[in-house]
Structure formats: C-alpha cells, structure tokens
Motif scaffolding. Structure first.
Motif, short mmCIF file in Angstrom:
data_model
loop_
_atom_site.label_atom_id
_atom_site.label_comp_id
_atom_site.label_asym_id
_atom_site.label_seq_id
_atom_site.Cartn_x
_atom_site.Cartn_y
_atom_site.Cartn_z
N UNK A 44 5.69 0.72 -15.75
CA UNK A 44 6.25 2.01 -15.35
C UNK A 44 5.23 2.83 -14.57
N UNK A 45 3.99 2.88 -15.08
CA UNK A 45 2.96 3.66 -14.42
C UNK A 45 2.61 3.08 -13.06
N UNK A 46 2.54 1.75 -12.98
CA UNK A 46 2.21 1.11 -11.70
C UNK A 46 3.32 1.34 -10.68
N UNK B 213 5.30 3.92 -10.50
CA UNK B 213 5.20 5.30 -10.04
C UNK B 213 4.08 5.45 -9.02
N UNK B 214 2.90 4.85 -9.32
CA UNK B 214 1.78 4.96 -8.39
C UNK B 214 2.08 4.29 -7.05
N UNK B 215 2.76 3.15 -7.09
CA UNK B 215 3.12 2.46 -5.84
C UNK B 215 4.10 3.29 -5.02
N UNK B 216 5.06 3.94 -5.72
CA UNK B 216 6.04 4.75 -5.00
C UNK B 216 5.38 5.97 -4.38
N UNK B 217 4.40 6.58 -5.11
CA UNK B 217 3.68 7.72 -4.56
C UNK B 217 2.85 7.33 -3.35
N UNK B 218 2.45 6.05 -3.31
CA UNK B 218 1.67 5.55 -2.17
C UNK B 218 2.55 5.23 -0.97
N UNK B 219 3.87 5.40 -1.13
CA UNK B 219 4.78 5.17 -0.01
C UNK B 219 5.34 3.78 0.09
N UNK B 220 5.14 2.97 -0.94
CA UNK B 220 5.67 1.60 -0.92
C UNK B 220 7.17 1.65 -1.19
N UNK B 221 7.98 0.95 -0.39
CA UNK B 221 9.44 0.96 -0.59
C UNK B 221 9.86 0.48 -1.97
N UNK B 222 10.95 1.06 -2.47
CA UNK B 222 11.43 0.70 -3.81
C UNK B 222 11.74 -0.78 -3.91
N UNK B 223 12.34 -1.37 -2.88
CA UNK B 223 12.69 -2.79 -2.91
C UNK B 223 11.46 -3.66 -3.10
N UNK B 224 10.37 -3.31 -2.41
CA UNK B 224 9.13 -4.08 -2.54
C UNK B 224 8.54 -3.94 -3.93
N UNK B 225 8.64 -2.73 -4.50
CA UNK B 225 8.13 -2.51 -5.86
C UNK B 225 8.91 -3.36 -6.86
N UNK C 12 7.88 -7.03 -6.62
CA UNK C 12 6.53 -7.32 -7.11
C UNK C 12 6.43 -7.21 -8.63
N UNK C 13 7.11 -6.21 -9.21
CA UNK C 13 6.99 -5.97 -10.65
C UNK C 13 8.14 -6.55 -11.46
N UNK C 14 9.10 -7.18 -10.78
CA UNK C 14 10.21 -7.81 -11.49
C UNK C 14 11.19 -6.82 -12.09
N UNK C 15 11.41 -5.70 -11.43
CA UNK C 15 12.34 -4.68 -11.90
C UNK C 15 13.72 -4.99 -11.34
N UNK C 16 14.72 -5.00 -12.20
CA UNK C 16 16.06 -5.43 -11.79
C UNK C 16 16.91 -4.34 -11.19
N UNK C 17 16.69 -3.08 -11.56
CA UNK C 17 17.57 -1.99 -11.13
C UNK C 17 16.75 -0.90 -10.43
N UNK C 18 17.11 -0.58 -9.19
CA UNK C 18 16.36 0.43 -8.44
C UNK C 18 16.49 1.82 -9.06
N UNK D 274 5.57 11.45 -21.19
CA UNK D 274 5.67 10.91 -22.55
C UNK D 274 6.91 10.03 -22.73
N UNK D 275 7.90 10.21 -21.84
CA UNK D 275 9.12 9.42 -21.98
C UNK D 275 8.90 7.96 -21.58
N UNK D 276 7.75 7.67 -20.92
CA UNK D 276 7.43 6.28 -20.63
C UNK D 276 7.32 5.45 -21.91
#
Length: 383
Positions: A12-14, A16-28, A31-37, A53-55
């Motif tokens: 979750x933290x990674x 968020x950091x990737x998204x703040x860096x401007x990396x597209x959601x699809x690429x995230x 890379x991290x194996x997330x099924x739902x955008x 804290x909700x993480x």
C-alpha cells in the motif's frame, strides 16, 4: 461476488509513493500485482486525508465511526502518527510570510504545489479557511489565464483573416497545448471571432447526361499524389475587365498543382493549364464538367498524349466536381469578398489570385489533412 484480496502494508505504501511520483495506475497495478485500480485510488484518498492508519485495517473492517486502529506495538503507532503530523506541517512550512495574513495568490499557488498529498478539506482546515472562499480565490486566479487564451485565439483568427472556424483554431492550439474544442467555440462566439464566410447558394440539379464516363462518382479519396485530379474554370468579376481562372487540384494533397489566369474562356486557357502537368503516374484520372472546352478535340488530344484517363461530371451536377468548386468558392470568399475587393484593377485581381493559391498550398491548414497544409502533407507522404 469475488473474493476480497488483502494487501500488505508495504504494498500500500509503495503504491502511494509510486503514484505521487507520477507513475500511471496501470503500471503500478502490473508491478505490485494489484487487481483493482479502485484500490489504489482508495489508498491515495486515505493518504491525502491523513488516514494512513487505515493501511493497517483488515479486509472488511473500517476504522471510522469512532473505531480506531489496532497497532501491533507502540512504535508502529508512533510511526503512523508522526507521518500524519508531518503531512499536516509540511504545507505550512511553504506558506509565504509564515505567521502573517496569507495572500490569496500565495494560498492558491501553495495548494497547487501540495495538492497531490493534501485534500482541499484538510488544507483549508489547517488555515481555518472556508472551502467556498478557497474555490472563489482559485476561480479569480484562473481569470488572467483565461484572458491569455482569449488573446491567443483572437490573434490566430486575425492572422488567418477570420477564415478559420473553431475546429481549425482548435487544431492550431492543440499543437502547443491541450484544449477542448467547446472552450474555443464558446470564446469565439462570445467575442465575435467566428469564421466570416459568404452565404452558400444552392444550384438546381439536372438530369445526368454522359459525355465521358464518370470514373470518380463522387469518390474524392486518393491513395497517392496525382492519382486523381479535378479541374474547372471560374469567373473573376472583380477587375476592370472579365478574367477567368482555370485550375487543377490534386485530391490526395488538396494542392492546386496547375492554374492559368486569362481574359477568355477558350480552349487555350485549359490547354495552358494542362501543359503545366509534367510527369504523371500511370492511370491518372482528370475529372472535369461537360463544358465545351473540355469536350473539344484539342483538349481530348492533349489528354490522350499525356496518357490521362478522362472523367466527366453529369450535366447540371456541380456536386460531381465538388472539391474544385469548393476551392473556387474559398478563393472568392477569403481572397476577395472578405477584403471588399469587388471593384479593383486587373493587376490586383491577378496578384490576389496568385497570393491566395500560394497561401492555400503552403499555409492554410485543412482538417482532412490532419490539420496540415497541402505542402506539409505532401512532404510527409513522400517520406
């Protein structure tokens, strides 16, 4: 209903950091194996609203409605609280003239710098400012930018002598910036910058009568230069004596490849235009109407010697030769009527025609040519 997936806090933290860096959601997600955008959007929302804290919450459990997180140890709780406090304090450090009254321009620019990490609600709460006030300030900040756009559109319309509609002006603007065509249309309508064209007249159609076969049949598309050509003669009633323009247009590039100005509508006028065509590809089709100059023996002889396939419109059907009719209409509208050149000298008429054809071939963009001029389109076709 699909099975819910639980992701580790590190994922979750990674994300968020990737998204703040401007990396597209699809690429995230890949890379991290997330099924739902939507999952990434939810984590970003928690981060912006200081609910990191909700993480830690298990799948299906919410830390809202008065129930807080259950930390594994005290250090983990302190780490989460410190991260939240840091998020609250960092924007304040960037405020212009800290401790004094904040200027609205500075407030808006500061939020633009931190909007990826802080929500509007949280940002306004820090400064005890109503969100309605913030949005009013932001709207006022956009007004100068809107005026810049208005001035730019006005300049483009003026430079093209108000012969471009909102679609072409949008095409020019999109070479430098992203803009919606509706915005351009609204500005042009509000400030009277619309295309100034002459009212089109409908011509009465007649019955088909064939002199030569109509090979085009209103199919004005071509796959290569000089594959299909159209020609016609138009009357220029603007000078001290009658003048006529004979022109030939390439349907692939929309370029005027040959033209002649004369004071007589005779066979020599069209022959002079035809002789300007040098090397033509095999199977080239030249389309005209059924005028006497085109059905003459001399013209047909020259056509045959150049190995050109002759094509003719049906009688009384100008739509069969629409591209060259459209060019002649644009020439008269944009070259003469727009500048009130309806009673001038013969020399000025000839000069105006030559300058307009040069402008039409080299500068004037056409939407069907991907917003390029005929010359630009022909260069790309050769490459």
């Amino acid at each position: 209903m699909g099975k819910r997936v639980s992701y580790p806090i590190s994922v979750k933290e990674e994300a968020v950091q990737m998204r703040l860096a401007g990396i597209p959601t699809k690429e995230i997600m890949d890379k991290l194996g997330i099924k739902n955008r939507t999952q990434v959007k939810t984590w970003m929302k928690w981060y912006r609203e200081g609910e990191i804290h909700r993480f830690h919450q298990p799948v299906g459990k919410q830390y809202t409605y008065g129930k807080g997180p259950e930390y594994q140890n005290e250090n983990e709780k302190l780490k989460t609280e410190n991260l939240y406090l840091k998020q609250q304090i960092d924007p304040i450090k960037k405020v212009y003239r800290m401790g004094k009254e904040v200027k609205k321009e500075a407030f808006v620019s500061i939020y633009d710098a931190v909007k990826d990490t802080v929500s509007v609600r949280a940002f306004c709460q820090m400064f005890e400012l109503a969100r309605s006030t913030f949005y009013r300030w932001k709207k006022q900040d956009l007004l100068p930018k809107q005026q810049v756009l208005i001035d730019l559109i006005s300049s483009l319309c003026e430079s093209h002598q108000y012969t471009y509609g909102y679609r072409k002006i949008t095409a020019l603007l999109r070479k430098e910036r992203r803009i919606n065509h509706k915005t351009v249309q609204r500005i042009m309508q509000t400030y009277g910058l619309q295309c100034r064209v002459k009212i089109k007249k409908r011509k009465q159609t007649g019955q088909p009568y064939y002199i030569a076969e109509n090979h085009l049949k209103q199919d004005f598309t071509a796959t290569k230069p000089l594959e299909k050509l159209v020609t016609d003669i138009t009357y220029l009633p603007f000078g001290q004596k009658p003048l006529y323009l004979s022109s030939i247009k390439d349907l692939y590039t929309s370029e005027i490849v040959a033209y002649t100005i004369g004071d007589k509508q005779d066979v020599s006028l069209v022959l002079d235009t035809l002789k300007q065509l040098q090397t033509l590809p095999k199977g080239c089709v030249l389309h005209s109407d059924q005028g006497s100059v085109y059905t003459s023996y001399a013209y047909q002889k020259e056509i045959k010697e150049k190995s050109i396939t002759m094509s003719m419109s049906r009688k009384g059907m100008p739509a069969d030769n629409a591209p060259i009719e459209s060019f002649h209409s644009s020439l008269k509208t944009e070259g003469f009527y727009l500048h009130h050149l309806t009673n001038t000298t013969t020399a000025i008429v000839e000069k105006t025609v030559r300058e307009y054809i040069d402008y039409y071939n080299n500068i004037r963009i056409q939407l069907k040519l991907n917003s390029q001029s005929p010359k630009e389109f022909r260069k790309l076709a050769v490459l």
